[in-house]
Design an enzyme around this catalytic site. Sequence first.
Site, PDB file in Angstrom:
ATOM      1  N   GLU A  44       0.832  -1.194   0.000  1.00  0.00           N
ATOM      2  CA  GLU A  44       0.000   0.000   0.000  1.00  0.00           C
ATOM      3  C   GLU A  44       0.876   1.257   0.000  1.00  0.00           C
ATOM      4  OE1 GLU A  44      -3.432   2.041   2.909  1.00  0.00           O
ATOM      5  OE2 GLU A  44      -2.424   0.193   3.509  1.00  0.00           O
ATOM      6  N   LYS A 129      -8.972   3.694  -2.779  1.00  0.00           N
ATOM      7  CA  LYS A 129      -9.516   3.270  -1.489  1.00  0.00           C
ATOM      8  C   LYS A 129     -10.818   4.008  -1.189  1.00  0.00           C
ATOM      9  CE  LYS A 129      -7.775   2.275   3.157  1.00  0.00           C
ATOM     10  NZ  LYS A 129      -6.603   2.461   4.060  1.00  0.00           N
ATOM     11  N   CYS A 163      -6.045  -2.542   2.648  1.00  0.00           N
ATOM     12  CA  CYS A 163      -5.996  -2.472   4.108  1.00  0.00           C
ATOM     13  C   CYS A 163      -7.386  -2.710   4.717  1.00  0.00           C
ATOM     14  CB  CYS A 163      -5.385  -1.140   4.537  1.00  0.00           C
ATOM     15  SG  CYS A 163      -4.634  -1.172   6.184  1.00  0.00           S
TER      16      CYS A 163
END
Length: 338
Positions: A44, A129, A163
């Site tokens: 990430e 995200k 995540c």
Amino acid sequence: MTTLTVAAVQAAYVLLDRAANLDRVEALTADAAGQGAELVIFPEAFVPGTPIWIDTRPIWDGDEDWFRMLVANALVVGSPDCDRLARIAAGSRVWLVVGVQEREPTGSSLYNTVLYFSPEGRLAGRHRKLVPTGSERTVWTPGDGSTLPVIDTGTARISGLICWENYMPLARFHLYAQGVDVWLAPTLAVGDGWIATMRHLARENRMYVIGVNPVLHEAMVPADFPYRDRLLPESFLAARGPWIEEGNTVIVGPDGGIIAGPVREREETLLAELDLGLVASTRRLMDPTGHYNRPDVFRLLADTSARPPVITIDRAGGLPASVVGLADLVVRAEPEAE
């Protein structure tokens, strides 16, 4: 037997240095490809690295110069730097998946993004995200439903989330329903609890799961980094230790068993040859969007349209086809005829 050799690259980034991190991606990708990797996954926000100040000190407390550096080093899709990533994939003849901090050509809002490049050097997918977590919201803006790709590599269908997005069950189900064989989870999450999450997802959709983290030791932050003493307060290091990012990279099989890792407190590339036939054979027991689903009881509505900040209406040409409901709004807004 159909197989896919994957490489999960747990590596240290050069903090807020896009060019240096692109060099790292190129070298580490070539090394993984030399070991037989066909799919190479980076952590990430690897380019240009994590905004670590959101965890090391109070948010919005003297971070102006760091954020300015972050914006200057963020990656723009379609830029020469993005093209370089495409060339890296093509040069090593691999599928390349890289976490980046992305910005639009104009403006200063940033996205936590994962880019997918094909072995032919094509940008095959982009995911932003959906929900930055906690203090992340001070640096990243949310994505929308238009960047939720499932990509057919010709050998396997790959997708994933970033995540803590992996804790969003509806987002997972939306992607599962499109058929995912290999799930990619670039992350900063550490500890055994996260490994349990990776194993749960593997068992939930009977797929391979690859969680990939960065590592960063405090000694890896250059001595001349701006305001280094404020970036890494002694109190933070005393409480957390010298590993700012400790790593937690793991590869999990469709039965939830760990194939490789987790690896922590060092740089390492985990390699594994995945037998894709196991995905089908384990789904005979559990297929959450197939025979173990009840669409007559539960149905999911997913809006995959883009949400730009401005929609320009051309009265002559009509509304964009992707705009739903605005036509009625425009009609209602027209003045009544005399």
